[in-house]
Design a protein around this motif. Structure first.
Motif, PDB file in Angstrom:
ATOM      1  N   GLY A 229      -4.098   5.683  -4.412  1.00  0.00           N
ATOM      2  CA  GLY A 229      -5.442   5.477  -4.955  1.00  0.00           C
ATOM      3  C   GLY A 229      -5.967   4.131  -4.464  1.00  0.00           C
ATOM      4  N   HIS A 230      -7.252   4.050  -4.161  1.00  0.00           N
ATOM      5  CA  HIS A 230      -7.803   2.834  -3.566  1.00  0.00           C
ATOM      6  C   HIS A 230      -7.578   1.611  -4.463  1.00  0.00           C
ATOM      7  CE1 HIS A 230     -10.369   0.747  -0.686  1.00  0.00           C
ATOM      8  NE2 HIS A 230     -10.727   0.042  -1.734  1.00  0.00           N
ATOM      9  N   GLU A 231      -8.132   1.694  -5.654  1.00  0.00           N
ATOM     10  CA  GLU A 231      -8.119   0.558  -6.574  1.00  0.00           C
ATOM     11  C   GLU A 231      -6.684   0.173  -7.000  1.00  0.00           C
ATOM     12  OE1 GLU A 231     -11.290  -0.884  -6.958  1.00  0.00           O
ATOM     13  OE2 GLU A 231      -9.810  -2.364  -7.636  1.00  0.00           O
ATOM     14  N   GLN A 232      -5.921   1.183  -7.407  1.00  0.00           N
ATOM     15  CA  GLN A 232      -4.556   0.920  -7.895  1.00  0.00           C
ATOM     16  C   GLN A 232      -3.703   0.290  -6.800  1.00  0.00           C
ATOM     17  OE1 GLN A 232      -6.520   3.626  -8.089  1.00  0.00           O
ATOM     18  NE2 GLN A 232      -5.312   5.320  -8.940  1.00  0.00           N
ATOM     19  N   THR A 233      -3.811   0.818  -5.563  1.00  0.00           N
ATOM     20  CA  THR A 233      -2.973   0.301  -4.476  1.00  0.00           C
ATOM     21  C   THR A 233      -3.387  -1.124  -4.114  1.00  0.00           C
ATOM     22  OG1 THR A 233      -2.834   2.567  -3.661  1.00  0.00           O
ATOM     23  CG2 THR A 233      -2.021   0.831  -2.202  1.00  0.00           C
ATOM     24  N   ASN A 234      -4.685  -1.369  -4.036  1.00  0.00           N
ATOM     25  CA  ASN A 234      -5.146  -2.723  -3.686  1.00  0.00           C
ATOM     26  C   ASN A 234      -4.599  -3.774  -4.653  1.00  0.00           C
ATOM     27  OD1 ASN A 234      -6.481  -2.372  -1.307  1.00  0.00           O
ATOM     28  ND2 ASN A 234      -8.528  -2.218  -2.222  1.00  0.00           N
ATOM     29  N   ARG A 235      -4.480  -3.390  -5.925  1.00  0.00           N
ATOM     30  CA  ARG A 235      -3.978  -4.363  -6.910  1.00  0.00           C
ATOM     31  C   ARG A 235      -2.553  -4.823  -6.607  1.00  0.00           C
ATOM     32  NH1 ARG A 235      -7.246  -1.715 -10.975  1.00  0.00           N
ATOM     33  NH2 ARG A 235      -5.577  -0.245 -11.488  1.00  0.00           N
ATOM     34  N   THR A 236      -1.793  -3.992  -5.840  1.00  0.00           N
ATOM     35  CA  THR A 236      -0.395  -4.342  -5.563  1.00  0.00           C
ATOM     36  C   THR A 236      -0.249  -5.105  -4.245  1.00  0.00           C
ATOM     37  OG1 THR A 236       0.061  -2.352  -4.254  1.00  0.00           O
ATOM     38  CG2 THR A 236       0.291  -2.153  -6.659  1.00  0.00           C
ATOM     39  N   LEU A 237      -1.345  -5.261  -3.489  1.00  0.00           N
ATOM     40  CA  LEU A 237      -1.243  -5.831  -2.138  1.00  0.00           C
ATOM     41  C   LEU A 237      -1.647  -7.308  -2.120  1.00  0.00           C
ATOM     42  CD1 LEU A 237      -2.935  -2.909  -0.129  1.00  0.00           C
ATOM     43  CD2 LEU A 237      -0.483  -3.381  -0.314  1.00  0.00           C
ATOM     44  N   PRO A 238      -1.106  -8.075  -1.147  1.00  0.00           N
ATOM     45  CA  PRO A 238      -1.570  -9.449  -0.979  1.00  0.00           C
ATOM     46  C   PRO A 238      -3.084  -9.468  -0.725  1.00  0.00           C
ATOM     47  CG  PRO A 238       0.292  -8.992   0.479  1.00  0.00           C
ATOM     48  CD  PRO A 238      -0.084  -7.694  -0.155  1.00  0.00           C
ATOM     49  N   GLU A 239      -3.707 -10.607  -1.027  1.00  0.00           N
ATOM     50  CA  GLU A 239      -5.167 -10.666  -1.008  1.00  0.00           C
ATOM     51  C   GLU A 239      -5.800 -10.337   0.350  1.00  0.00           C
ATOM     52  OE1 GLU A 239      -8.398 -13.743  -2.837  1.00  0.00           O
ATOM     53  OE2 GLU A 239      -6.318 -13.729  -3.552  1.00  0.00           O
ATOM     54  N   ASN A 240      -5.121 -10.673   1.447  1.00  0.00           N
ATOM     55  CA  ASN A 240      -5.728 -10.428   2.771  1.00  0.00           C
ATOM     56  C   ASN A 240      -5.295  -9.082   3.368  1.00  0.00           C
ATOM     57  OD1 ASN A 240      -3.079 -11.157   3.274  1.00  0.00           O
ATOM     58  ND2 ASN A 240      -3.574 -12.272   5.163  1.00  0.00           N
ATOM     59  N   ILE A 241      -4.671  -8.250   2.555  1.00  0.00           N
ATOM     60  CA  ILE A 241      -4.273  -6.905   3.005  1.00  0.00           C
ATOM     61  C   ILE A 241      -4.886  -5.892   2.036  1.00  0.00           C
ATOM     62  CG2 ILE A 241      -2.342  -5.356   3.511  1.00  0.00           C
ATOM     63  CD1 ILE A 241      -0.626  -7.792   4.122  1.00  0.00           C
ATOM     64  N   ARG A 242      -5.752  -5.020   2.551  1.00  0.00           N
ATOM     65  CA  ARG A 242      -6.515  -4.086   1.713  1.00  0.00           C
ATOM     66  C   ARG A 242      -6.458  -2.694   2.309  1.00  0.00           C
ATOM     67  NH1 ARG A 242      -7.592  -6.458  -3.052  1.00  0.00           N
ATOM     68  NH2 ARG A 242      -5.490  -6.974  -2.432  1.00  0.00           N
ATOM     69  N   LEU A 243      -6.702  -1.688   1.485  1.00  0.00           N
ATOM     70  CA  LEU A 243      -6.908  -0.346   2.027  1.00  0.00           C
ATOM     71  C   LEU A 243      -8.291  -0.311   2.673  1.00  0.00           C
ATOM     72  CD1 LEU A 243      -5.616   2.223  -0.622  1.00  0.00           C
ATOM     73  CD2 LEU A 243      -4.337   0.950   1.100  1.00  0.00           C
ATOM     74  N   ALA A 244      -8.363   0.294   3.852  1.00  0.00           N
ATOM     75  CA  ALA A 244      -9.668   0.529   4.470  1.00  0.00           C
ATOM     76  C   ALA A 244     -10.319   1.704   3.749  1.00  0.00           C
ATOM     77  CB  ALA A 244      -9.490   0.836   5.950  1.00  0.00           C
ATOM     78  N   TYR A 245     -11.598   1.908   4.007  1.00  0.00           N
ATOM     79  CA  TYR A 245     -12.293   3.046   3.404  1.00  0.00           C
ATOM     80  C   TYR A 245     -13.364   3.518   4.385  1.00  0.00           C
ATOM     81  CZ  TYR A 245     -15.215  -0.960   2.321  1.00  0.00           C
ATOM     82  OH  TYR A 245     -15.943  -2.117   2.437  1.00  0.00           O
ATOM     83  N   ASP A 246     -13.806   4.754   4.203  1.00  0.00           N
ATOM     84  CA  ASP A 246     -14.802   5.328   5.113  1.00  0.00           C
ATOM     85  C   ASP A 246     -16.055   4.460   5.107  1.00  0.00           C
ATOM     86  OD1 ASP A 246     -12.876   7.319   5.028  1.00  0.00           O
ATOM     87  OD2 ASP A 246     -14.363   8.917   5.180  1.00  0.00           O
ATOM     88  N   GLY A 247     -16.521   4.101   6.283  1.00  0.00           N
ATOM     89  CA  GLY A 247     -17.733   3.305   6.393  1.00  0.00           C
ATOM     90  C   GLY A 247     -17.467   1.807   6.439  1.00  0.00           C
ATOM     91  N   LEU A 248     -16.200   1.394   6.272  1.00  0.00           N
ATOM     92  CA  LEU A 248     -15.885  -0.038   6.362  1.00  0.00           C
ATOM     93  C   LEU A 248     -16.351  -0.572   7.719  1.00  0.00           C
ATOM     94  CD1 LEU A 248     -14.338  -2.664   5.489  1.00  0.00           C
ATOM     95  CD2 LEU A 248     -12.313  -1.671   6.565  1.00  0.00           C
ATOM     96  N   SER A 249     -17.073  -1.687   7.687  1.00  0.00           N
ATOM     97  CA  SER A 249     -17.611  -2.236   8.919  1.00  0.00           C
ATOM     98  C   SER A 249     -17.189  -3.694   9.029  1.00  0.00           C
ATOM     99  CB  SER A 249     -19.133  -2.047   8.858  1.00  0.00           C
ATOM    100  OG  SER A 249     -19.780  -2.975   9.651  1.00  0.00           O
ATOM    101  N   LEU A 250     -16.707  -4.091  10.201  1.00  0.00           N
ATOM    102  CA  LEU A 250     -16.164  -5.435  10.394  1.00  0.00           C
ATOM    103  C   LEU A 250     -16.776  -6.078  11.629  1.00  0.00           C
ATOM    104  CD1 LEU A 250     -12.395  -4.404  10.138  1.00  0.00           C
ATOM    105  CD2 LEU A 250     -13.702  -5.530   8.319  1.00  0.00           C
ATOM    106  N   PRO A 251     -17.242  -7.317  11.523  1.00  0.00           N
ATOM    107  CA  PRO A 251     -17.680  -8.007  12.744  1.00  0.00           C
ATOM    108  C   PRO A 251     -16.444  -8.463  13.509  1.00  0.00           C
ATOM    109  CG  PRO A 251     -17.948  -9.439  10.820  1.00  0.00           C
ATOM    110  CD  PRO A 251     -17.321  -8.170  10.330  1.00  0.00           C
TER     111      PRO A 251
END
Ligand SMILES: [Zn+2]
Ligand SMILES: [Zn+2]
Length: 258
Positions: A229-251
């Protein structure tokens, strides 16, 4: 498989968080050509999976200059035919759209889309595309794409580095020599399927270990199954490591290709 996964009613598949709805993995790179076509927008797609058309509509894709393939599995190639309308458009100006693929992937593309690639094809409205060998380094409109070999089960497939970002999907192992190609990244996108081991995909734990070793400013997990799950998994990860999601845009800083 995409999330929701067909036939499944687990909490992630029925979640109403839009970030828990995941089309098949793909990347769109856009930049302005600074060379002789100054000002022209360049558009490159990495993988055309079964959701390519939907993604193209959703994110306003109106032209494609080139496609790069990581490998030939269905979730990465089956949307190739939807390049047709875009290829008719670009054919008039630039000729066929180049599809960069390693020999194994090119062979599968040629077999599955025989009516597109066979010289004997009588299908007149086939996609105006042309397979091109995938080199270690490809420079397109001033931007350099480096092939980064990774393992996917017992198959070697292609990851890509462009400037200070890299995209590694369907990874089950990273050869030692590829780490040298991954130094100094601002953004790393890397696959992390689930917690349970899988024969050809990294677990969250393995992906975390590589992410820490590679040490990109930001790491984004992709190719995520319905176990995470997006939210639940992100809570367990270090701050600079996140789940990506559809539409995520990065410069991305792509520098100047030499
Ligand atoms: Zn695969
Ligand atoms: Zn895949």
């Amino acid at each position: 498989m995409g999330v929701p996964t067909l036939g499944c009613d687990c909490p992630v598949c029925i979640s109403d968080d839009p970030r828990d709805r995941r089309l098949r993995p793909s990347v769109l790179l856009r930049w302005n050509d600074s060379g002789h076509n100054s000002g022209r927008e360049c558009v490159v797609v990495i993988d055309t999976g079964p959701d390519f058309r939907e993604q193209a509509l959703r994110y306003g894709l109106t032209r494609v200059d080139a496609v790069f393939y990581t490998h030939s599995h269905a979730d990465h190639i089956l949307g190739m035919d939807d390049l047709r309308p875009l290829s008719f458009k670009s054919f008039r100006e630039d000729g066929p759209i180049p599809l960069y693929a390693a020999p194994e992937a090119a062979e599968v593309l040629e077999r599955i889309f025989d009516y597109t690639f066979s010289p004997d094809s009588t299908y007149r409205t086939r996609a105006r595309v042309q397979l091109q060998p995938l080199a270690e380094r490809t420079v397109l409109h001033g931007v350099e794409l480096l092939r980064v070999p990774v393992m996917h089960g017992d198959m070697e497939i292609a990851g890509f580095r462009f400037g200070r970002a890299a995209y590694l999907t369907d990874v089950s192992d990273i050869p030692e020599s590829s780490f040298a190609l991954l130094e100094g990244l601002d953004h790393l996108v890397i696959s992390a399927l689930r917690y349970k081991p899988h024969p050809s995909h990294a677990t969250v734990e393995q992906a975390l270990a590589w992410a820490k070793r590679i040490g990109a400013g930001h790491t984004w997990f992709t190719h995520i199954s319905h176990d995470l799950g997006h939210e639940q998994t992100n809570r367990t990860l270090p701050e600079n490591i996140r789940l990506a999601y559809d539409g995520l845009s990065l410069p991305v800083n792509v520098g100047a290709a030499r």
